[in-house]
Design a protein around this motif. Sequence first.
Motif, mmCIF file in Angstrom:
data_model
loop_
_atom_site.group_PDB
_atom_site.id
_atom_site.type_symbol
_atom_site.label_atom_id
_atom_site.label_comp_id
_atom_site.label_asym_id
_atom_site.label_seq_id
_atom_site.Cartn_x
_atom_site.Cartn_y
_atom_site.Cartn_z
ATOM 1 N N ALA A 74 0.829 -1.207 0.000
ATOM 2 C CA ALA A 74 0.000 0.000 0.000
ATOM 3 C C ALA A 74 0.860 1.254 0.000
ATOM 4 C CB ALA A 74 -0.919 -0.008 1.227
ATOM 5 N N PHE A 75 0.185 2.395 -0.183
ATOM 6 C CA PHE A 75 0.811 3.715 -0.084
ATOM 7 C C PHE A 75 1.998 3.826 -1.036
ATOM 8 C CE2 PHE A 75 -0.442 2.545 4.437
ATOM 9 C CZ PHE A 75 -1.754 2.934 4.263
ATOM 10 N N ASP A 76 1.883 3.164 -2.190
ATOM 11 C CA ASP A 76 2.832 3.246 -3.290
ATOM 12 C C ASP A 76 4.093 2.404 -3.076
ATOM 13 O OD1 ASP A 76 3.678 4.210 -5.837
ATOM 14 O OD2 ASP A 76 5.075 5.524 -4.815
ATOM 15 N N SER A 77 4.640 2.381 -1.866
ATOM 16 C CA SER A 77 5.935 1.712 -1.697
ATOM 17 C C SER A 77 6.089 0.995 -0.361
ATOM 18 C CB SER A 77 7.072 2.734 -1.849
ATOM 19 O OG SER A 77 6.981 3.730 -0.838
ATOM 20 N N LYS A 78 5.007 0.783 0.366
ATOM 21 C CA LYS A 78 5.123 0.190 1.697
ATOM 22 C C LYS A 78 4.505 -1.205 1.740
ATOM 23 C CE LYS A 78 5.410 4.451 4.405
ATOM 24 N NZ LYS A 78 5.795 5.259 3.245
ATOM 25 N N ILE A 79 5.226 -2.119 2.362
ATOM 26 C CA ILE A 79 4.728 -3.478 2.601
ATOM 27 C C ILE A 79 4.406 -3.601 4.077
ATOM 28 C CG2 ILE A 79 5.301 -5.931 2.584
ATOM 29 C CD1 ILE A 79 7.083 -5.406 0.187
ATOM 30 N N LEU A 80 3.148 -3.898 4.379
ATOM 31 C CA LEU A 80 2.694 -4.053 5.760
ATOM 32 C C LEU A 80 2.610 -5.545 6.072
ATOM 33 C CD1 LEU A 80 1.405 -1.310 4.577
ATOM 34 C CD2 LEU A 80 -0.049 -1.396 6.596
ATOM 35 N N ALA A 81 3.257 -5.958 7.137
ATOM 36 C CA ALA A 81 3.287 -7.366 7.532
ATOM 37 C C ALA A 81 2.453 -7.544 8.790
ATOM 38 C CB ALA A 81 4.732 -7.814 7.770
ATOM 39 N N PRO A 121 -8.342 -12.135 6.113
ATOM 40 C CA PRO A 121 -8.444 -10.719 5.717
ATOM 41 C C PRO A 121 -8.183 -10.520 4.228
ATOM 42 C CG PRO A 121 -6.327 -11.142 6.737
ATOM 43 C CD PRO A 121 -7.109 -12.422 6.850
ATOM 44 N N ILE A 122 -8.802 -9.496 3.673
ATOM 45 C CA ILE A 122 -8.553 -9.060 2.300
ATOM 46 C C ILE A 122 -8.184 -7.586 2.359
ATOM 47 C CG2 ILE A 122 -9.544 -8.702 0.014
ATOM 48 C CD1 ILE A 122 -11.417 -11.031 0.551
ATOM 49 N N TYR A 123 -7.019 -7.237 1.822
ATOM 50 C CA TYR A 123 -6.548 -5.854 1.843
ATOM 51 C C TYR A 123 -6.616 -5.282 0.434
ATOM 52 C CZ TYR A 123 -4.900 -7.141 6.467
ATOM 53 O OH TYR A 123 -4.826 -7.581 7.765
ATOM 54 N N ILE A 124 -7.283 -4.126 0.294
ATOM 55 C CA ILE A 124 -7.516 -3.528 -1.019
ATOM 56 C C ILE A 124 -7.045 -2.071 -1.012
ATOM 57 C CG2 ILE A 124 -9.224 -3.059 -2.804
ATOM 58 C CD1 ILE A 124 -11.038 -5.127 -1.530
ATOM 59 N N PRO A 125 -5.956 -1.740 -1.715
ATOM 60 C CA PRO A 125 -5.539 -0.339 -1.829
ATOM 61 C C PRO A 125 -6.468 0.417 -2.776
ATOM 62 C CG PRO A 125 -3.726 -1.867 -2.308
ATOM 63 C CD PRO A 125 -4.995 -2.655 -2.349
ATOM 64 N N VAL A 126 -6.911 1.598 -2.336
ATOM 65 C CA VAL A 126 -7.780 2.440 -3.156
ATOM 66 C C VAL A 126 -7.364 3.894 -2.968
ATOM 67 C CG1 VAL A 126 -10.144 3.135 -3.695
ATOM 68 C CG2 VAL A 126 -9.712 0.821 -2.841
ATOM 69 N N SER A 127 -6.917 4.527 -4.038
ATOM 70 C CA SER A 127 -6.597 5.959 -4.029
ATOM 71 C C SER A 127 -5.708 6.351 -2.849
ATOM 72 C CB SER A 127 -7.892 6.787 -4.016
ATOM 73 O OG SER A 127 -8.652 6.535 -5.166
ATOM 74 N N GLY A 128 -4.623 5.624 -2.657
ATOM 75 C CA GLY A 128 -3.672 5.973 -1.617
ATOM 76 C C GLY A 128 -4.067 5.573 -0.218
ATOM 77 N N ARG A 129 -5.185 4.864 -0.061
ATOM 78 C CA ARG A 129 -5.623 4.370 1.245
ATOM 79 C C ARG A 129 -5.682 2.848 1.202
ATOM 80 N NH1 ARG A 129 -11.202 6.993 0.826
ATOM 81 N NH2 ARG A 129 -10.708 6.480 -1.344
ATOM 82 N N LEU A 130 -5.771 2.235 2.383
ATOM 83 C CA LEU A 130 -5.834 0.777 2.453
ATOM 84 C C LEU A 130 -7.105 0.365 3.173
ATOM 85 C CD1 LEU A 130 -4.420 -1.925 1.906
ATOM 86 C CD2 LEU A 130 -3.359 -1.724 4.167
#
Length: 386
Positions: A74-81, A121-130
């Motif tokens: 998300a957020f263009d370049s971040k990987i959240l674990a 969980p399902i994570y969906i990036p939308v317009s700079g938000r997660l």
Amino acid sequence: MPKRRRRMEEQRHLYLILDDCPQGYNIRKIDLLADDLCQMLTIEDCTYARSQSLPSAIFSFGAERGMPHYFAGAFDSKILAMPQPINFAMDGKPMDDIPVYDVRMKSFMFGPQRCLEPNDPIYIPVSGRLFALADGSFELLYPPPRDEFTWEDFVWAWNKLPDLTFQSEHVTSYAVHPDGQTIFVSIWDWDCAVPVTLSFNTMENVIRDSKWKQHGQWKLPFIGQAYFDPELDAWVGLSKDPYGWICSCDVVSTNLDTSLPQCPPLKLSKEKLFNKDGKHEQLLGVKLVYLDSVSKYCLVEYLVIHAKVAEALAVPDHAMFIVRPIRTQDWGECQKVKPILRLTTFSLKYDKKGELTRSNSCWIRCYSLPEEVTREMLAEPVAFWM
């Protein structure tokens, strides 16, 4: 390819996550544009490249292994674990923060845990938000501030949205509308045995009062995530039925007055792109990654291959392990096979007849896999284009 476009693409790479750490995960960076392709090997309908070793990890962190659904890009370049951390607080409760790695800045930070420990969980990036869907809950995470001086008064936390009317485990496919603000999900619940496709408007001025809207008793024809491809003017993803093809589907209008009685028109790729041959290879897991560039995609496949194929690919002996294949009539019980990662980079287009087809140029890379990787991670590849 114009030099400017190539420079822009060179800033992005494929980031692969594997749980081959003794107590956690490794993140690896793969340059899909590098000119390091090896000699191709074709056996009947299957094509391979000479196997090479995976790049060294660029970042490692400790967490409970075998949990592929708990990662988000998300957020263009971040990987959240977000798997359960191994290290616990002094009171025995899980740590409140999650590791976040910025692949562009090569920096590490802590992010907020979900309000509840989610299942499926399902994570969906939308317009700079997660956005996060799980267990009937629906949450939103805004990006952290870019300026370190604004952190003093900033509280980075998940924001609760109206509860879902469905469970995330029943989601068969999802996609973001080309308007950049509407999420579409398809639901299949065995209890009612009726598929349904819903949408949710994430526009800032309506998000708190927005509700999931039904678009008909049908479902999108994909497995998991689909991507909007502006060049094809369609959603693109892995076909659910038949299995092994790429599929494109007309985009659904967000206007409920145009709800459809059935799935919108779709097109299957002329070529079968994965799960081709049970005699030489067995597919463990597959993921389609959109490369945000002129209908370009990368097919991420985890395979086990026959020992004779492995010998031709020069897969090292230490990568051999015992696996019980799905198709025992082809492989036999507990046959020795080799695990590999195959990356196929290609472009999609419509031919003169309007059929979906792969372009002539197709780039293939094969990598031997560490034997420590769990079957859960092989079944659900975790890869991000950033």
